[in-house]
Design an enzyme around this catalytic site. Structure first.
Site, PDB file in Angstrom:
ATOM      1  CB  CYS A  67      -0.905   0.018   1.233  1.00  0.00           C
ATOM      2  SG  CYS A  67      -2.082  -1.348   1.332  1.00  0.00           S
ATOM      3  CB  CYS A 362      -7.176  -0.893 -15.164  1.00  0.00           C
ATOM      4  SG  CYS A 362      -6.176  -1.526 -16.530  1.00  0.00           S
TER       5      CYS A 362
END
Length: 405
Positions: A67, A362
């Site tokens: 992340c 995307c």
């Protein structure tokens, strides 16, 4: 060490100061103290924090590279991701309306690729640290579905069985209706003893399927995926939307955009994420470059109930896009290309008479480029729906409608 003002967030999630100079884990408006090294700011210390800075929900955040943005509030990230898409469209001279962003919840990722390495005492599995080959173990990851997080011992066992001491394995694990679907790359060459050990490992860990490189070692149960009630067994390592929540939102938007069409073409159809649910109401022609994916889609359709006709075609849409005369058979098109976009296929859609397109993307940059072509060809673009199923990352997905004016 000097002070720097962070002025904006880059598209990869790093804070940017004048220069530009890049500072990870910072936010716009912050004053930081750092050491300059080329175009990077190192040893960053926050002097004046942003009002949007929060405590990361995961204790692994600073060490794990999975992340990039847990230090920012959910509200800030939602606005930032929409702005990433808006900026890409503005660069193409496009003003767009936006629907409220849809964000997948924490602990909802159903697929992940673990890095797994042998150690002197056994093995370890997790994610790589940022820009490093160091593996960080992640027992309390807040991103992965609990059932997926619990599969780390599978990756460790595979490393013990088939990894060298010098290289780590890439162990892709996906949740399926019948258990874990596992595909491994980067391991030792298969031989008789390794095959036997891997088959025993699949049995011991109750795996649905285990593939090693391009060879299926064991299929104990079909690793089914449920596409709105239609069961499909994808080939090992096939593309699947990252979260069930995100897939559902994208599918619902695609169904809404194409509602009323009796014949639909699904371009870059994969294993049927959109094609098979659309077949509840329309005849569908699915096109995808991978024959194995097309075979999986066809098998899913044949075993489905209450579906209209679904035909399929294995075809490289980058080299051989569907031409206007072929597209003229359909009342709507769905297109979900990889990050590079679909420049060749968009060109043919522009020259066709097809009245409706549901574009799933995307990549905001390639989407904006293709959207410019469609608008110049006479299409009108509906509100853009941003879907964030890669929570706390810089990744953005979206779906938008294009109608002939």
């Amino acid at each position: 060490m000097e002070n720097y003002q962070i002025i904006r967030l880059g598209h990869l999630g790093d804070g940017i100061a004048e220069g530009p100079l890049f500072a990870p884990l910072t936010l716009p408006g912050e004053v930081v103290q750092a050491r300059r090294e080329g175009d990077q700011l190192r040893d960053v210390k926050i002097v004046t924090p942003s009002e949007h800075r929060v405590s990361p929900p995961c204790r692994h955040f600073k060490s794990c590279g999975g992340c990039q943005l847990q230090h920012a509030s959910d509200a800030y990230l939602a606005d930032w991701k929409v702005d990433v898409v808006r900026t890409a469209l503005t660069a193409q001279g496009i003003e767009a309306a936006f629907a409220p962003i849809h964000v997948s919840p924490p602990q909802s990722r159903r697929r992940a690729t673990f890095a797994a390495r042998r150690t002197k005492k056994g093995a370890m599995a997790g994610f790589h640290a940022k820009a490093s080959d160091v593996i960080v173990e992640i027992p309390d990851c807040q991103l992965l579905h609990p059932d997926l997080l619990a599969a780390r011992p599978v990756a460790e066992a595979l490393a013990v069985a088939g990894a060298s001491r010098k290289h780590s394995l890439d162990v892709a694990i996906t949740l399926s209706g019948n258990g874990l679907d596992v595909a491994v790359r980067g391991g030792k060459p298969l031989d008789g003893p390794l095959r036997m050990e891997l088959a025993q490992l699949a049995e011991a860990h109750d795996l649905a399927r285990l593939a090693w490189e391009d060879e299926v070692i064991a299929t104990r149960l079909p690793p089914e995926q449920d596409f709105d009630g239609v069961k499909v067994v994808p080939p090992p390592g096939a593309f699947l939307q990252a979260t069930l929540d995100g897939e559902t939102k994208l599918r619902d938007e695609v169904k809404r955009i194409t509602q009323g069409a009796k014949r639909v073409v699904d371009l870059f159809a994969g294993t049927g994420t959109f094609a098979l649910p659309l077949a509840q109401d329309a005849e569908v022609h699915a096109v995808e470059g991978d024959p194995a994916m097309m075979a999986a889609l066809d098998a899913g359709w044949r075993h489905g109930a209450g579906l209209k006709a679904v035909t399929h075609e294995a075809r490289d849409l980058f080299r051989r896009p569907l031409m206007p005369d072929e597209l003229g058979k359909f009342q709507a098109a769905v297109i979900d290309p990889p990050r590079a976009g679909a420049e060749a296929q968009i060109s043919e859609l522009c020259q066709s008479d097809i009245p409706v397109i549901a574009y799933v993307s995307c990549s905001p940059a390639s989407f904006a480029r293709d959207a410019r072509r469609l608008l110049d060809a006479g299409f009108e673009m509906g509100p853009v729906q941003v879907v964030d199923q890669f929570r706390w990352s810089a990744h953005v997905e979206l779906v938008a409608a294009f109608h002939r004016g």
